[in-house]
Design an enzyme around this catalytic site. Structure first.
Site, PDB file in Angstrom:
ATOM      1  N   ARG A 105       0.849  -1.181   0.000  1.00 20.49           N
ATOM      2  CA  ARG A 105       0.000   0.000   0.000  1.00 20.49           C
ATOM      3  C   ARG A 105       0.890   1.239   0.000  1.00 20.49           C
ATOM      4  O   ARG A 105       1.712   1.409   0.890  1.00 20.49           O
ATOM      5  CB  ARG A 105      -0.833  -0.052   1.288  1.00 20.49           C
ATOM      6  CG  ARG A 105      -2.093   0.712   1.231  1.00 20.49           C
ATOM      7  CD  ARG A 105      -2.940   0.359   2.419  1.00 20.49           C
ATOM      8  NE  ARG A 105      -2.435   0.896   3.673  1.00 20.49           N
ATOM      9  CZ  ARG A 105      -3.188   1.333   4.665  1.00 20.49           C
ATOM     10  NH1 ARG A 105      -4.493   1.279   4.544  1.00 20.49           N
ATOM     11  NH2 ARG A 105      -2.681   1.790   5.767  1.00 20.49           N
ATOM     12  N   THR A 109      -0.803   7.649  -1.012  1.00 22.22           N
ATOM     13  CA  THR A 109      -2.108   7.568  -1.689  1.00 22.22           C
ATOM     14  C   THR A 109      -3.016   6.505  -1.089  1.00 22.22           C
ATOM     15  O   THR A 109      -4.218   6.494  -1.361  1.00 22.22           O
ATOM     16  CB  THR A 109      -1.911   7.219  -3.175  1.00 22.22           C
ATOM     17  OG1 THR A 109      -1.346   5.890  -3.245  1.00 22.22           O
ATOM     18  CG2 THR A 109      -0.967   8.194  -3.867  1.00 22.22           C
ATOM     19  N   ASP A 201       0.681  -2.244  12.220  1.00 23.56           N
ATOM     20  CA  ASP A 201       1.079  -2.736  10.905  1.00 23.56           C
ATOM     21  C   ASP A 201       1.372  -4.226  11.015  1.00 23.56           C
ATOM     22  O   ASP A 201       2.370  -4.644  11.604  1.00 23.56           O
ATOM     23  CB  ASP A 201       2.323  -1.966  10.431  1.00 23.56           C
ATOM     24  CG  ASP A 201       2.691  -2.331   8.997  1.00 23.56           C
ATOM     25  OD1 ASP A 201       2.807  -3.541   8.697  1.00 23.56           O
ATOM     26  OD2 ASP A 201       2.833  -1.413   8.177  1.00 23.56           O
ATOM     27  N   ASP A 204       4.809  -5.550   9.643  1.00 16.31           N
ATOM     28  CA  ASP A 204       5.937  -5.160  10.502  1.00 16.31           C
ATOM     29  C   ASP A 204       5.948  -5.979  11.790  1.00 16.31           C
ATOM     30  O   ASP A 204       7.016  -6.363  12.281  1.00 16.31           O
ATOM     31  CB  ASP A 204       5.859  -3.668  10.844  1.00 16.31           C
ATOM     32  CG  ASP A 204       6.279  -2.788   9.678  1.00 16.31           C
ATOM     33  OD1 ASP A 204       6.785  -3.332   8.673  1.00 16.31           O
ATOM     34  OD2 ASP A 204       6.093  -1.565   9.765  1.00 16.31           O
TER      35      ASP A 204
HETATM   36  C1  PRP Z   1      -1.142  -4.081   4.751  1.00 15.33           C
HETATM   37  C2  PRP Z   1      -2.018  -5.286   4.991  1.00 15.33           C
HETATM   38  C3  PRP Z   1      -2.886  -5.304   3.772  1.00 15.33           C
HETATM   39  C4  PRP Z   1      -3.080  -3.847   3.485  1.00 15.33           C
HETATM   40  C5  PRP Z   1      -4.440  -3.461   3.956  1.00 15.33           C
HETATM   41  O1  PRP Z   1      -0.149  -4.382   3.863  1.00 15.33           O
HETATM   42  O2  PRP Z   1      -1.294  -6.468   5.152  1.00 15.33           O
HETATM   43  O3  PRP Z   1      -2.287  -5.942   2.657  1.00 15.33           O
HETATM   44  O4  PRP Z   1      -2.084  -3.137   4.228  1.00 15.33           O
HETATM   45  O5  PRP Z   1      -4.724  -2.154   3.628  1.00 15.33           O
HETATM   46  P1  PRP Z   1      -5.827  -1.749   2.578  1.00 15.33           P
HETATM   47  O6  PRP Z   1      -7.065  -2.542   2.893  1.00 15.33           O
HETATM   48  O7  PRP Z   1      -5.995  -0.286   2.844  1.00 15.33           O
HETATM   49  O8  PRP Z   1      -5.310  -2.024   1.200  1.00 15.33           O
HETATM   50  P2  PRP Z   1       1.079  -3.406   3.523  1.00 15.33           P
HETATM   51  O9  PRP Z   1       0.758  -2.591   2.320  1.00 15.33           O
HETATM   52  O10 PRP Z   1       1.468  -2.657   4.753  1.00 15.33           O
HETATM   53  O11 PRP Z   1       2.199  -4.418   3.081  1.00 15.33           O
HETATM   54  P3  PRP Z   1       2.961  -5.542   3.934  1.00 15.33           P
HETATM   55  O12 PRP Z   1       1.994  -6.670   4.160  1.00 15.33           O
HETATM   56  O13 PRP Z   1       4.078  -5.913   3.019  1.00 15.33           O
HETATM   57  O14 PRP Z   1       3.435  -4.922   5.231  1.00 15.33           O
HETATM   58  N1  URA Z   2      -2.392  -2.372   7.203  1.00 17.34           N
HETATM   59  C1  URA Z   2      -2.052  -2.810   8.442  1.00 17.34           C
HETATM   60  O1  URA Z   2      -1.145  -3.648   8.573  1.00 17.34           O
HETATM   61  N2  URA Z   2      -2.705  -2.310   9.492  1.00 17.34           N
HETATM   62  C2  URA Z   2      -3.695  -1.409   9.384  1.00 17.34           C
HETATM   63  O2  URA Z   2      -4.278  -1.000  10.401  1.00 17.34           O
HETATM   64  C3  URA Z   2      -4.033  -0.962   8.092  1.00 17.34           C
HETATM   65  C4  URA Z   2      -3.373  -1.455   7.020  1.00 17.34           C
END
Ligand code: PRP
Ligand code: URA
Length: 209
Positions: A105, A109, A201, A204
């Site tokens: 994400r 944006t 997150d 993370d």
């Molecule tokens: C996080 C989570 C989802 C997304 C959710 O991923 O694991 O994939 O955000 O958000 P959304 O519903 O607004 O799209 P992130 O982009 O942080 O990537 P990661 O899993 O690599 O940490």
């Molecule tokens: N992605 C995450 O990992 N946590 C949130 O709360 C939103 C998006």
């Protein structure tokens, strides 16, 4: 909220979510607890898997029973955090293939960006469980769904641990028939697109980054 939203209600789910939500939970405990919670979520999320009849012999007599249909289901992980859910699901259902959709994400944006796709060649013929622990704005889940639909996949459920009302509404606007299985429905998103109260997150916290 629609009939296609299924919220896990179980004391152990609440207990394990409390561990995941606690900011002081270290990564190692976060990972094992996430896997344990995924086993509880698998119970409803896998309930529509297709079986095929099978003749076996118990030590006492022959019987007709049933096993998972061929081809086995496919667990699709939205990277990175989806791997936390899929690891647990695959312990319960080791027959399933595992596919990966690399999506992140964009922090400014909040739009999902696709960077990697790896799926079995016959994914269109399989039942698919699309997995990501967090359903926030819904952008990642919608892009994951669009990719699967373009590949010809017809039988899909979405599994997550923490959903926001905004995310559920966005996904169901785009895919009204998609069943969503979640361990909880939280209150709202904040201005940065994080779920409140949430767990932070997920990627993370799983990987200690
Ligand atoms: C996080 C989570 C989802 C997304 C959710 O991923 O694991 O994939 O955000 O958000 P959304 O519903 O607004 O799209 P992130 O982009 O942080 O990537 P990661 O899993 O690599 O940490
Ligand atoms: N992605 C995450 O990992 N946590 C949130 O709360 C939103 C998006």
């Amino acid at each position: 909220m629609t009939n296609n939203l299924h919220i896990l209600e179980h004391p152990l789910a609440t207990h394990k979510l409390a561990i995941l939500r606690d900011k002081d939970t270290p990564s190692a405990l976060f990972r094992t607890t996430l896997a344990e919670l995924s086993w509880l979520l698998a119970y409803p999320a896998f309930a529509a898997l297709t079986l095929t009849p099978r003749q076996i012999e118990t030590p006492l007599e022959p019987m007709m029973t049933a096993s998972l249909a061929d081809p086995a289901p496919c667990l699709v992980s939205i990277l990175r955090a989806g791997n936390g859910l899929v690891d647990g699901f695959s312990q319960l259902c080791p027959e399933a293939s595992i596919a990966h959709l690399g999506l992140y994400r964009d922090e400014d944006t909040l739009q999902p960006v696709s960077y990697y796709t790896s799926v079995p060649h016959d994914i269109a013929t399989r039942q698919v469980i699309l997995a990501d622990p967090m359903l926030a704005t819904g952008g990642s889940a919608i892009l994951g769904m669009q990719k699967l639909v373009e590949m010809g996949v017809k039988d899909i459920v979405f599994a997550c641990l923490v959903a926001s009302p905004e995310g559920v509404a966005a996904v169901h606007d785009a895919f009204p028939d998609l069943p969503i299985f979640t361990a909880c429905l939280d209150r709202e998103l904040n201005e940065k697109g994080y779920i409140l109260p949430g767990l932070g997150d997920a990627g993370d916290r799983i990987y200690g980054t």
